[in-house]
Design a protein around this motif. Structure first.
Motif, PDB file in Angstrom:
ATOM      1  N   GLN A 136       5.989  23.768  57.887  1.00  0.00           N
ATOM      2  CA  GLN A 136       5.017  23.035  58.698  1.00  0.00           C
ATOM      3  C   GLN A 136       5.417  23.048  60.169  1.00  0.00           C
ATOM      4  OE1 GLN A 136       5.445  19.537  56.229  1.00  0.00           O
ATOM      5  NE2 GLN A 136       3.276  19.615  55.631  1.00  0.00           N
ATOM      6  N   SER A 137       6.693  22.824  60.441  1.00  0.00           N
ATOM      7  CA  SER A 137       7.162  22.807  61.833  1.00  0.00           C
ATOM      8  C   SER A 137       7.024  24.179  62.473  1.00  0.00           C
ATOM      9  CB  SER A 137       8.629  22.348  61.884  1.00  0.00           C
ATOM     10  OG  SER A 137       8.764  21.026  61.407  1.00  0.00           O
ATOM     11  N   TYR A 138       7.331  25.207  61.705  1.00  0.00           N
ATOM     12  CA  TYR A 138       7.250  26.578  62.216  1.00  0.00           C
ATOM     13  C   TYR A 138       5.817  26.936  62.612  1.00  0.00           C
ATOM     14  CZ  TYR A 138       7.284  31.724  62.000  1.00  0.00           C
ATOM     15  OH  TYR A 138       7.127  33.055  62.268  1.00  0.00           O
ATOM     16  N   GLY A 183       6.991  25.057  42.793  1.00  0.00           N
ATOM     17  CA  GLY A 183       6.598  24.648  44.131  1.00  0.00           C
ATOM     18  C   GLY A 183       7.713  24.865  45.140  1.00  0.00           C
ATOM     19  N   LEU A 184       7.641  24.134  46.259  1.00  0.00           N
ATOM     20  CA  LEU A 184       8.660  24.221  47.306  1.00  0.00           C
ATOM     21  C   LEU A 184       9.530  22.977  47.321  1.00  0.00           C
ATOM     22  CD1 LEU A 184       6.575  25.494  50.386  1.00  0.00           C
ATOM     23  CD2 LEU A 184       7.902  26.874  48.768  1.00  0.00           C
ATOM     24  N   LYS A 185      10.730  23.133  47.821  1.00  0.00           N
ATOM     25  CA  LYS A 185      11.571  21.970  48.078  1.00  0.00           C
ATOM     26  C   LYS A 185      11.034  21.247  49.312  1.00  0.00           C
ATOM     27  CE  LYS A 185      15.657  24.345  46.271  1.00  0.00           C
ATOM     28  NZ  LYS A 185      17.005  24.892  46.583  1.00  0.00           N
ATOM     29  N   PRO A 186      11.181  19.929  49.377  1.00  0.00           N
ATOM     30  CA  PRO A 186      10.659  19.169  50.526  1.00  0.00           C
ATOM     31  C   PRO A 186      11.112  19.734  51.869  1.00  0.00           C
ATOM     32  CG  PRO A 186      11.317  17.659  48.800  1.00  0.00           C
ATOM     33  CD  PRO A 186      11.761  19.022  48.357  1.00  0.00           C
ATOM     34  N   ARG A 187      12.373  20.172  51.947  1.00  0.00           N
ATOM     35  CA  ARG A 187      12.867  20.696  53.210  1.00  0.00           C
ATOM     36  C   ARG A 187      12.185  22.013  53.562  1.00  0.00           C
ATOM     37  NH1 ARG A 187      14.782  18.943  57.917  1.00  0.00           N
ATOM     38  NH2 ARG A 187      15.522  20.748  59.082  1.00  0.00           N
ATOM     39  N   GLU A 188      11.919  22.852  52.560  1.00  0.00           N
ATOM     40  CA  GLU A 188      11.223  24.106  52.807  1.00  0.00           C
ATOM     41  C   GLU A 188       9.823  23.853  53.365  1.00  0.00           C
ATOM     42  OE1 GLU A 188      12.411  27.561  49.746  1.00  0.00           O
ATOM     43  OE2 GLU A 188      11.680  25.749  48.765  1.00  0.00           O
ATOM     44  N   LEU A 189       9.139  22.892  52.785  1.00  0.00           N
ATOM     45  CA  LEU A 189       7.805  22.566  53.248  1.00  0.00           C
ATOM     46  C   LEU A 189       7.838  22.046  54.679  1.00  0.00           C
ATOM     47  CD1 LEU A 189       4.808  22.123  52.996  1.00  0.00           C
ATOM     48  CD2 LEU A 189       5.266  19.972  51.781  1.00  0.00           C
ATOM     49  N   LYS A 190       8.769  21.157  54.959  1.00  0.00           N
ATOM     50  CA  LYS A 190       8.867  20.598  56.305  1.00  0.00           C
ATOM     51  C   LYS A 190       9.155  21.691  57.330  1.00  0.00           C
ATOM     52  CE  LYS A 190      11.152  17.008  59.032  1.00  0.00           C
ATOM     53  NZ  LYS A 190      12.164  15.900  59.023  1.00  0.00           N
ATOM     54  N   ASP A 191      10.042  22.600  57.000  1.00  0.00           N
ATOM     55  CA  ASP A 191      10.372  23.699  57.921  1.00  0.00           C
ATOM     56  C   ASP A 191       9.159  24.604  58.136  1.00  0.00           C
ATOM     57  OD1 ASP A 191      12.929  22.750  58.170  1.00  0.00           O
ATOM     58  OD2 ASP A 191      13.837  24.224  56.816  1.00  0.00           O
ATOM     59  N   ARG A 239      -3.032  20.981  63.394  1.00  0.00           N
ATOM     60  CA  ARG A 239      -1.650  20.577  63.094  1.00  0.00           C
ATOM     61  C   ARG A 239      -1.591  19.284  62.288  1.00  0.00           C
ATOM     62  NH1 ARG A 239       1.585  21.633  68.663  1.00  0.00           N
ATOM     63  NH2 ARG A 239      -0.093  20.340  69.492  1.00  0.00           N
ATOM     64  N   ASP A 240      -2.546  18.386  62.502  1.00  0.00           N
ATOM     65  CA  ASP A 240      -2.573  17.169  61.680  1.00  0.00           C
ATOM     66  C   ASP A 240      -2.851  17.520  60.222  1.00  0.00           C
ATOM     67  OD1 ASP A 240      -2.075  15.549  63.852  1.00  0.00           O
ATOM     68  OD2 ASP A 240      -4.196  15.100  64.224  1.00  0.00           O
ATOM     69  N   ARG A 241      -3.777  18.435  60.003  1.00  0.00           N
ATOM     70  CA  ARG A 241      -4.091  18.835  58.629  1.00  0.00           C
ATOM     71  C   ARG A 241      -2.927  19.577  57.994  1.00  0.00           C
ATOM     72  NH1 ARG A 241     -10.089  20.856  60.540  1.00  0.00           N
ATOM     73  NH2 ARG A 241     -11.183  18.872  60.198  1.00  0.00           N
ATOM     74  N   LEU A 242      -2.237  20.370  58.779  1.00  0.00           N
ATOM     75  CA  LEU A 242      -1.076  21.083  58.258  1.00  0.00           C
ATOM     76  C   LEU A 242       0.028  20.105  57.870  1.00  0.00           C
ATOM     77  CD1 LEU A 242       0.494  23.744  57.792  1.00  0.00           C
ATOM     78  CD2 LEU A 242       1.204  23.604  60.183  1.00  0.00           C
ATOM     79  N   ARG A 243       0.307  19.142  58.733  1.00  0.00           N
ATOM     80  CA  ARG A 243       1.381  18.185  58.475  1.00  0.00           C
ATOM     81  C   ARG A 243       1.051  17.213  57.352  1.00  0.00           C
ATOM     82  NH1 ARG A 243       1.844  17.637  64.924  1.00  0.00           N
ATOM     83  NH2 ARG A 243       3.540  19.143  65.294  1.00  0.00           N
TER      84      ARG A 243
END
Length: 501
Positions: free
Chosen positions: A409-411, A399-407, A447-451
């Motif tokens: 999603q923000s992008y 999977g992804l690291k939490p930080r990768e996922l957060k980045d 964006r809510d569904r993405l986040r």
């Protein structure tokens, strides 16, 4: 990187977007919002669709909200959605129907695309020059194009000329004349382009990849056709496709801009009066995603003059609107969908194997694929494939690291508002929501569904789509040098590049 199959429609969209920007600049100087008088009888045709209660309240806060949608249906069965949106006095229109490449008759691959390009070449009342003059005189733009599922006609016009320009659009869709000489000229241009494409390694690789990854599925057809099929096209073919595949009952007209919804309903009724033909109900392919028929095989396209290799990898994906869209999209942004992705960092930055590499989900109404596209010098062909597979399998297994996922999603959340920046983009997204069953709250809740995607969601999607089975591999290059490098990746088939003309 998008599939080559979408080149025609993407070129169309780029042209339309350029025209929109030009018109917007002129419109800002007017600093006026144009509204037309509304015939009272048109009001009876309308039904307002309220925005979802959960929709954000203010665009100023960065939240997204589409304008109110007003629906009507013409006497011929054409569905119409109008969304009033100012302040610029511009109107964007998209007419979309299920008459895309998958509905080409047997042995006539590319006919939908061919027909779309001929729509502007004459009607029963106007020749090609007359159509162009009418459009250019008022500063409007009109284009047509296809993708796998739909045929679309795009119109952008100053609001004050909406009635006249909708009449032109109605003519080219209802009563194109398809002059014989225009058909001959279009066929000659298409055949010449196929010959030119042989000098474009990326185009040939994309075409070969599409056929290999989809096999006998309708999505595996050449969207623009090929030398063998296009050379058979006649005026009778085009007339028959228009009569049998294009019609009001399978079409949707979306209109966005500085125009009253009641006016839109009345003008649509007038402009498309008497339109007949086409299916009674929308044709649909079954939604059934299956393993790829050629999974684990290698297709080597021989182009002896090449010093570089074009590389494509592909596996099963999903259709538009699938429940896995958000976790899979977030996964892909981190893996290979952005400039700081894992694939870009490892393949370009750390190893210098290429200038560009990307992974993507190519999604259609009834299916899709997950793919990778890149290129490299001949000697590093095997290395780039091995590194790419290692990175993809790494996401599949961990999977992804939490930080990768957060980045990620923000992008993506930061980019998405561009989908509602212009009237043309709003008209297109409304059409997509309806045609592909995405729901009227798609934009507001995107964006809510993405986040809301979690690392667990991404891990589950990765196990499905990050090449759970061995991928289809397509390489275009100098076969005598590349083939030994591909040993061990699967059964290898070598074909000449000329097969894809």
């Amino acid at each position: 990187m998008a599939s080559r199959k979408l080149a025609t429609v993407k070129s169309t969209v780029r042209k339309a977007a350029k025209a929109v920007r030009k018109q917007t600049t002129a419109a800002r100087k007017k600093v006026a919002q144009v509204k037309k008088a509304v015939p009272a009888r048109a009001k009876k045709l309308l039904k307002a669709v309220p925005a979802p209660k959960s929709a954000p309240k203010s665009a100023a806060t960065g939240e997204l909200k589409l304008p109110a949608l007003h629906e009507s249906t013409t006497s011929t069965g054409l569905k119409v959605i109008a969304a009033e949106r100012g302040p610029l006095p511009l109107v964007s229109v998209r007419l979309v129907m299920r008459a895309g490449g998958v509905f080409d008759p047997p042995g006539k691959d590319g006919l939908a695309d061919f027909t779309a390009r001929l729509l502007r070449r004459g009607t029963k009342r106007m020749d090609a020059d007359g159509i162009s003059e009418a459009i250019e005189f008022v500063g409007a733009s009109l284009y047509a194009g296809v993708n796998e599922d739909v045929l679309s006609v795009y119109l952008t016009t100053p609001a004050e000329h909406f009635s006249a320009m909708l009449d032109v659009l109605g003519q080219v869709v209802r009563e194109p004349s398809f002059p014989e000489q225009e058909v001959v000229d279009a066929r000659d241009r298409a055949l010449a382009q196929f010959a030119n494409d042989l000098d474009d390694p990326s185009s040939i690789a994309d075409r070969a990849f599409t056929r290999a990854v989809w096999g006998d599925h309708p999505y595996g057809r050449d969207l623009g056709g090929n030398k063998r099929t296009v050379s058979t096209f006649t005026r009778d073919d085009v007339v028959r496709f228009h009569a049998e595949c294009m019609g009001p009952r399978i079409s949707l007209l979306t209109v966005v801009g500085a125009i009253a919804p009641e006016t839109v309903a009345a003008e649509a009724e007038r402009a498309f009066a008497g339109w007949t033909g086409g299916p009674d109900v929308e044709p649909m392919l079954p939604r059934k995603q299956e393993p790829l028929a050629k999974a684990g095989t290698v297709l080597l396209v021989d182009k002896p003059d090449q010093t570089q290799s074009q590389v494509r990898l592909g596996g099963p994906g999903f259709w538009l609107g699938h429940e896995d869209y958000f976790p899979a999209t977030a996964m892909n942004i981190a893996l290979g969908g952005g400039f700081t992705s894992r694939l870009m960092n490892e393949i370009r930055v750390n190893r210098g194997l290429t200038y560009g590499v990307s992974s993507y989900f190519d999604t259609m109404s009834s299916g899709g694929i997950f793919a990778l596209s890149t290129f490299t010098k001949t000697a590093s062909t095997r290395e780039i494939i091995d590194v790419a597979l290692k990175e993809i399998h790494g996401v599949r297994d961990a999977g992804l690291k939490p930080r990768e996922l957060k980045d990620a999603q923000s992008y993506l959340a930061g980019l998405y508002p561009l989908r509602t920046e212009t009237n043309e983009s709003v008209a297109s997204v409304i059409a997509d929501m309806r045609i592909h069953g995405l729901g009227d709250d798609w934009v507001e809740k995107f964006r809510d569904r993405l986040r809301a995607v979690t690392p667990r969601d991404v891990a589950a999607a990765a196990k499905k789509y990050a090449f759970a089975d061995r991928p289809v591999i397509v390489v275009l290059g100098k076969a005598s040098e590349v083939k030994p490098l591909l040993e061990g990746l699967g059964p290898i088939t070598v074909v000449p590049a000329s097969d894809y003309e």
